[in-house]
Scaffold this motif. Structure first.
Motif, PDB file in Angstrom:
ATOM      1  N   ARG A   2       6.056  20.692 -18.988  1.00 35.10           N
ATOM      2  CA  ARG A   2       5.460  21.461 -17.885  1.00 35.10           C
ATOM      3  C   ARG A   2       4.999  20.553 -16.758  1.00 35.10           C
ATOM      4  NH1 ARG A   2       4.685  26.797 -18.678  1.00 35.10           N
ATOM      5  NH2 ARG A   2       4.425  27.644 -20.788  1.00 35.10           N
ATOM      6  N   VAL A  13      10.226  28.549 -19.999  1.00 36.75           N
ATOM      7  CA  VAL A  13       9.087  27.635 -19.932  1.00 36.75           C
ATOM      8  C   VAL A  13       9.277  26.773 -18.687  1.00 36.75           C
ATOM      9  CG1 VAL A  13       7.772  25.844 -21.119  1.00 36.75           C
ATOM     10  CG2 VAL A  13       8.960  27.607 -22.446  1.00 36.75           C
ATOM     11  N   ALA A  15       8.827  24.096 -15.726  1.00 35.76           N
ATOM     12  CA  ALA A  15       8.294  22.772 -15.414  1.00 35.76           C
ATOM     13  C   ALA A  15       7.720  22.808 -14.002  1.00 35.76           C
ATOM     14  CB  ALA A  15       9.387  21.722 -15.513  1.00 35.76           C
ATOM     15  N   ASP A  16       6.499  22.311 -13.841  1.00 32.69           N
ATOM     16  CA  ASP A  16       5.840  22.359 -12.535  1.00 32.69           C
ATOM     17  C   ASP A  16       6.423  21.352 -11.559  1.00 32.69           C
ATOM     18  OD1 ASP A  16       4.107  24.322 -13.482  1.00 32.69           O
ATOM     19  OD2 ASP A  16       2.678  22.830 -14.225  1.00 32.69           O
TER      20      ASP A  16
END
Length: 504
Positions: A421, A448, A450-451
């Motif tokens: 993330r 999910v 990832a920033d």
């Protein structure tokens, strides 16, 4: 002159685990090794592991098996990956395909360039950058290198019962002695605690120096006699039932396994030459056996060929797999549901690890400790990968899926998710089974996010980034287009021997 006996190995139980163990020992143990396998035709095997991962090639090749013959004997087909249908939310699917995704550039793996392109709005779904998934989705298959020189890794679907029978013929031809009988008692040395013999119901005693427990969930030797103990992972993987049934062929003859999310678990679909293997894995707190049976039968491609067979299990592993002079392999070592087709691989992995340490006489405690530590590491990291599929779901309002989405995670998995993330970073620790590319596909497929990504990816001009993704996609399409259909390729490869049995 016949070599004198140097070591006596006794394998308790047959099935896939027993006969894989017997075949490997018969191939690699030194001259003079005596190998005995004890099994009873009256005791059935679980036999849910019909899908594999590419590492199966290492085992079959080490035995010197001919691939075409193996496929013919086991009614097998090819497998390029696993499709996960509905795991993030209903109506959406993704694939964990074998092989590379895209290609690395400079210091960075492809995921960082894909994440940057995603933020810029022009990244396409991962399947567009995967040779295996493009081939799988279009029902194509080939062995060896493509025209561009790329390998397309693959595994198999096969009938586990036929595989065990095939390896039995191999092992017996290499001198393994099979004894029919039920184990009534396990004899132990009063001083050391080592197992000294297996006593059968008729009174016959099978003595040995080392014993391999392949007795399935019963774990008669490793737990029943030696009390190895069990580590329960139900708090991470709460499914505790499976319902299995074969059906007639129908639908697409896919070169991939399907794992289809259901009310309280998931259903597998494994296409073989002569049938389709099906099963429903579920949690009994959210689905009754009758409901599971009805759900399974309502979602088959063809007529069922038997009554659905219930299987009860507890997810987890023996606290140690090797204790005293006994090694547990297969279900006697533990169980994790087969969503990523790891069951047969863990048999293979345990055999390989054991062969590297093959004891002649009593093993040193340090040797046993090393084996158990490696086994624990392998099992825990596979567990983490399976848990990720469950916890990263968005099936809100469904009690089972709400539970697994909110459950406490293993610390090792939490760390992996947080690293991803934060910056799209994925680290493969030591020799854990699943690679960075595998984790990447499940992270992306399950939503999910990832920033960020590694800022080194910004050094590539945007025009070059667009070209990288576009050229990768175009090249893969050009490699897949000339490939034959999976059905045609399989029929040709087994020399037409199973031609009349395979149906699309």
């Amino acid at each position: 002159m016949q070599d004198s006996v140097t070591a006596r190995y006794v394998i308790a139980g047959g099935g896939t685990a027993g006969w894989m163990s017997a075949a490997a020992l018969s191939r690699f143990a030194p001259p003079g090794t005596q190998i005995t396998l004890v099994e009873s035709e009256a005791i059935g095997t679980v036999g849910v592991g019909e899908a594999t991962i590419p590492q199966i090639h290492l085992f079959n090749s080490a035995l010197g098996l001919d691939e075409a013959e193996f496929l013919k004997e086991t009614r097998g087909s090819f497998k390029l990956g696993i499709e996960f249908d509905g795991w993030q939310r209903e109506g959406e699917s993704y694939m964990h395909a074998f092989g590379d995704i895209g290609r690395p550039l400079g210091l960075l793996p492809f995921q960082h360039y894909w994440l940057r392109a995603k933020q810029l709005g022009f990244a396409k779904p991962l399947q567009r950058y995967s040779l295996n998934e493009l081939a799988a989705r279009t029902m194509r298959m080939q062995r060896g290198k493509t025209a561009a020189g790329r390998e397309m890794p693959y595994a198999y679907h096969f009938d586990a019962g036929l595989y065990a029978a095939y390896l039995r013929r191999y092992a017996e031809a290499n001198g393994v002695n099979r004894i029919e009988g039920k184990i009534a008692n396990v004899k132990q040395n009063g001083e050391s605690g080592d197992i000294s013999a297996l006593e059968l119901e008729g009174g016959e005693k099978i003595e040995g120096d080392f014993f391999i427990d392949c007795t399935g969930f019963r774990a008669l030797l490793i737990d029943g006699a030696l009390g190895a103990g069990f580590e329960d992972w139900s708090n991470f993987l709460p499914c505790n039932r499976a319902m299995a049934v074969p059906c007639e062929g129908g639908g697409d003859f896919t070169p991939y396994t399907r794992a289809i999310a259901s009310k309280a678990g998931w259903q597998w679909r494994i296409p073989l030459q002569h049938r389709i293997g099906n099963g429903l894995v579920y949690c009994s707190d959210y689905c009754s056996d009758d409901e599971a049976r009805e759900t399974l039968l309502a979602n088959l491609d063809g007529a069922p060929q038997a009554e659905p067979r219930p299987i009860r299990f507890t997810t987890g592993k023996r606290r140690v797999h090797w204790k005293n002079n006994c090694l547990a392999i297969g279900l006697s070592a533990g169980f994790m549901e087969p969503m990523e087709s790891t069951s047969i691989h863990m048999i293979q992995s345990a055999i390989s690890r054991f062969m590297a340490l093959l004891p002649q006489g009593r093993a040193e405690p340090a040797t046993i400790d090393w084996f158990n530590a490696q086994s624990t590491f392998e099992w825990e990291r596979i567990r983490d990968f399976l848990v990720l599929h469950y916890t990263a779901n968005q099936r809100h309002g469904e009690p089972f899926w709400d539970l697994v989405r909110s459950m406490e995670l293993p610390a090792t998995l939490t760390a992996k998710i947080e690293q991803w993330r934060a910056s799209g970073f994925i680290h493969r620790e030591h020799e854990e089974l699943f690679t960075e590319v595998a984790w990447f596909q499940v992270f992306a497929g399950q939503g999910v996010e990832a920033d960020s990504y590694n800022p080194i990816a910004n050094a590539l001009p945007e025009a070059d980034l667009r070209a990288l993704l576009n050229d990768t996609e175009v090249a893969l399409v050009e490699q897949v287009q000339p490939m034959p259909r999976h059905l045609d390729f399989l029929q040709s490869y087994v020399n037409g021997a199973a031609r009349t049995e395979i149906s699309a």
